[in-house]
Design a protein around this motif. Structure first.
Motif, PDB file in Angstrom:
ATOM      1  N   ARG A  27     -71.089  32.111 -26.953  1.00  0.00           N
ATOM      2  CA  ARG A  27     -71.617  33.116 -27.882  1.00  0.00           C
ATOM      3  C   ARG A  27     -72.316  34.231 -27.116  1.00  0.00           C
ATOM      4  O   ARG A  27     -73.006  33.987 -26.128  1.00  0.00           O
ATOM      5  CB  ARG A  27     -72.644  32.475 -28.823  1.00  0.00           C
ATOM      6  CG  ARG A  27     -72.063  31.515 -29.838  1.00  0.00           C
ATOM      7  CD  ARG A  27     -71.599  32.262 -31.056  1.00  0.00           C
ATOM      8  NE  ARG A  27     -71.366  31.374 -32.183  1.00  0.00           N
ATOM      9  CZ  ARG A  27     -71.222  31.788 -33.422  1.00  0.00           C
ATOM     10  NH1 ARG A  27     -71.297  33.074 -33.685  1.00  0.00           N
ATOM     11  NH2 ARG A  27     -70.994  30.934 -34.391  1.00  0.00           N
ATOM     12  N   GLU A  73     -63.922  34.342 -34.205  1.00  0.00           N
ATOM     13  CA  GLU A  73     -64.522  33.046 -34.555  1.00  0.00           C
ATOM     14  C   GLU A  73     -63.507  32.133 -35.241  1.00  0.00           C
ATOM     15  O   GLU A  73     -63.773  31.492 -36.252  1.00  0.00           O
ATOM     16  CB  GLU A  73     -65.763  33.245 -35.444  1.00  0.00           C
ATOM     17  CG  GLU A  73     -66.869  34.040 -34.790  1.00  0.00           C
ATOM     18  CD  GLU A  73     -67.441  33.384 -33.540  1.00  0.00           C
ATOM     19  OE1 GLU A  73     -67.261  32.151 -33.380  1.00  0.00           O
ATOM     20  OE2 GLU A  73     -68.066  34.083 -32.732  1.00  0.00           O
ATOM     21  N   SER A 101     -65.502  30.397 -29.670  1.00  0.00           N
ATOM     22  CA  SER A 101     -66.676  30.029 -28.873  1.00  0.00           C
ATOM     23  C   SER A 101     -66.716  28.557 -28.498  1.00  0.00           C
ATOM     24  O   SER A 101     -67.700  28.105 -27.935  1.00  0.00           O
ATOM     25  CB  SER A 101     -67.961  30.369 -29.654  1.00  0.00           C
ATOM     26  OG  SER A 101     -68.002  31.723 -29.985  1.00  0.00           O
ATOM     27  N   ASP A 172     -75.389  27.104 -34.222  1.00  0.00           N
ATOM     28  CA  ASP A 172     -74.034  27.079 -33.684  1.00  0.00           C
ATOM     29  C   ASP A 172     -73.486  25.670 -33.554  1.00  0.00           C
ATOM     30  O   ASP A 172     -72.325  25.408 -33.911  1.00  0.00           O
ATOM     31  CB  ASP A 172     -73.997  27.773 -32.311  1.00  0.00           C
ATOM     32  CG  ASP A 172     -74.313  29.254 -32.409  1.00  0.00           C
ATOM     33  OD1 ASP A 172     -74.329  29.768 -33.540  1.00  0.00           O
ATOM     34  OD2 ASP A 172     -74.545  29.902 -31.373  1.00  0.00           O
TER      35      ASP A 172
END
Length: 379
Positions: A27, A73, A101, A172
Motif C-alpha cells: 500500500r 485493488e 496489494s 488492510d
C-alpha cells in the motif's frame, strides 16, 4: 512529483506485449500514481463504492469496452480473474492493467486462470536513483514510501509511518480476509523488528511470543505476502559444508523498521546498536530493485565456519553474490575468498556507504550504494 521513468518505461513495454499486466506492491508505494500515467481508456477503483457497484455485474460492465482497462485493488474481487481471461481471449481490442496489494494470493489466483496472458511488475518505494544525492540520509531514515519521504520534517514523516502501521494492521489486514487481532500482529511485528537482518529461529520466536511455530510461520507469511518483510532462504550448494539452513528476514522499508524500533532522526540511527542491520536491510532492498529478480530467486549463504554472503542469485548461467558492509573502506577477507570458491562465483560485489568504487581482487569489486545502476548493468 518525483518521476519514476524507469518503472514507467518497463510498464509500457509489458502493456504492449501482454493482454494483462499486474502491478504488485505494498500500500502507498505509488502504484495508482504510476498506473495513471499510462494511456488507459477506462479506470475502476474497487475501493470506490461507485466503481465497485459498476462491477457487481462485471461481464455487463466490461465486455463492450475497448482499449486499456485499469482495475485497482483487484484483490477485493478475485472472481474477476476468470472473467478477464475470457474477455481477453474473445476480444482482442481489450487489454487490462490490474493493481493489487497482496502478492502471494493475488499471484496464485491470477496464475491459475491467466497463465501465458499476464505479466507481473512489482513496485517498491523510492530508490537511491530516484532522489538527489543530498537526500540519501532522508531516504534511509524515512524509507521509500512516497508520502513518508516527501514530508516537510522528520517528525511529520515519523507520524505518517506510525499512522500507516496502524491503518495496515487495523484495516488492510482484515480486508484481505486475514483474521488476526491487530494488537497481536502489532506486538509480533515489533518483536520481529529485533530479528531484522538475522537468521530466524521459528521455535525461539514462538517461545518468546508465547505461540506455536505454525502461528509464527503464518504471521510471517502474512507480512511477506503483503510486502512488509523480505524472507531470504539459505542457498544449499556444497553438501560437504555445514550450512545454516534457517531463513533470514528483513523489513523491506527502512522507514517502517525505524518506526518499530523508535528511531525518528538520522542522529538516532548513528547512535543505535542496530545501525549495521538497518543499513544492510536498506541496501539489500536497493540492490534487489536494481537486479530485478523475483523475490524467491534471492538467497543468502552462510556456513557454520563463518563464511557467508548476504545476497546470492543466479543469472545467465552463472552465480553472483553481494556482501553489504557498513564500513569506511571494505578490505579483502578470508570469507570473501572462500565464498568465491565454494559458490563458484563469477563475481562478488561489496556494497558500502562510501563514495569510491574500487576492486580488491580480480572478481571482487567494492561499490558505493549510491552508485547502483539500473538493471544491474555490472553483469
Amino acid at each position: 512529483m518525483i518521476k519514476r521513468n524507469l518503472e514507467l518505461n518497463s510498464l509500457f513495454e509489458l502493456v504492449e506485449q501482454f493482454p494483462v499486466t499486474c502491478i504488485l506492491g505494498a500500500r502507498q508505494t505509488g502504484k495508482t500514481t504510476l498506473a495513471k500515467q499510462l494511456p488507459f481508456q477506462h479506470y475502476f477503483d474497487l475501493e470506490n463504492p461507485r466503481d465497485s457497484a459498476k462491477l457487481d455485474q462485471p461481464q455487463l460492465a466490461l465486455e463492450n469496452l475497448e482499449g486499456l482497462i485499469a482495475i485497482d485493488e483487484i484483490q477485493r474481487s478475485p472472481k474477476l480473474f476468470q472473467l478477464i481471461r475470457y474477455l481477453v481471449d474473445s476480444n482482442k481490442n481489450q487489454k487490462y492493467l490490474i493493481l493489487g496489494s497482496a502478492s502471494r494470493d493475488l499471484i496464485r489466483q491470477s496464475s491459475e486462470t491467466l497463465a501465458g496472458r499476464i505479466a507481473y511488475f512489482q513496485l517498491g518505494g523510492f530508490r537511491v536513483r530516484d532522489i538527489n544525492p543530498n537526500q540519501f540520509s532522508s531516504l534511509w531514515l524515512r524509507g521509500g514510501f512516497p508520502d513518508s519521504f516527501i514530508q516537510n520534517s522528520e517528525k511529520a514523516s515519523s507520524r505518517w509511518r506510525k499512522n500507516y502501521i496502524t491503518t495496515f494492521l487495523e484495516q488492510d489486514i482484515p480486508q484481505l480476509g486475514i483474521q488476526v487481532p491487530a494488537n497481536t500482529l502489532r506486538r509480533f511485528w515489533t518483536m520481529l523488528s529485533h530479528y531484522h537482518g538475522q537468521v530466524l529461529n521459528y521455535a525461539e520466536l514462538g517461545r518468546a511470543f508465547g505461540i506455536s511455530d505454525m502461528s509464527i510461520r503464518k504471521y510471517i507469511d502474512i507480512l511477506e505476502g503483503t510486502f512488509m518483510i523480505r524472507v531470504l532462504q539459505p542457498w544449499f550448494s556444497n553438501l560437504s559444508k555445514r550450512i545454516v539452513k534457517r531463513p533470514k528476514i528483513y523489513f523491506r522499508d527502512s522507514g517502517l523498521f525505524h518506526s518499530l524500533i523508535s528511531i525518528e532522526t538520522i542522529d538516532q540511527i548513528y547512535e543505535h546498536n542496530k545501525i549495521g542491520a538497518s543499513w544492510e536491510g536498506f541496501a539489500i532492498e536497493q540492490a534487489c530493485n536494481c537486479i530485478g529478480k523475483d523475490a524467491q530467486e534471492y538467497y543468502f549463504w552462510r556456513t557454520h565456519a563463518g563464511t557467508e554472503v548476504d545476497l546470492f542469485w543466479q543469472d545467465a548461467g552463472k552465480n553472483w553474490a553481494i556482501e553489504f558492509k557498513y564500513s569506511d573502506a571494505p578490505r579483502l577477507t578470508p570469507s570473501m575468498k572462500n565464498a568465491i570458491v565454494d559458490l563458484n562465483l563469477a563475481h562478488l560485489w561489496i556494497i558500502y556507504p562510501g563514495s569510491t568504487e574500487y576492486k580488491i581482487a580480480k572478481n571482487i569489486s567494492v561499490i558505493p550504494l549510491q552508485n547502483l545502476k539500473d538493471d544491474w548493468e555490472y553483469l
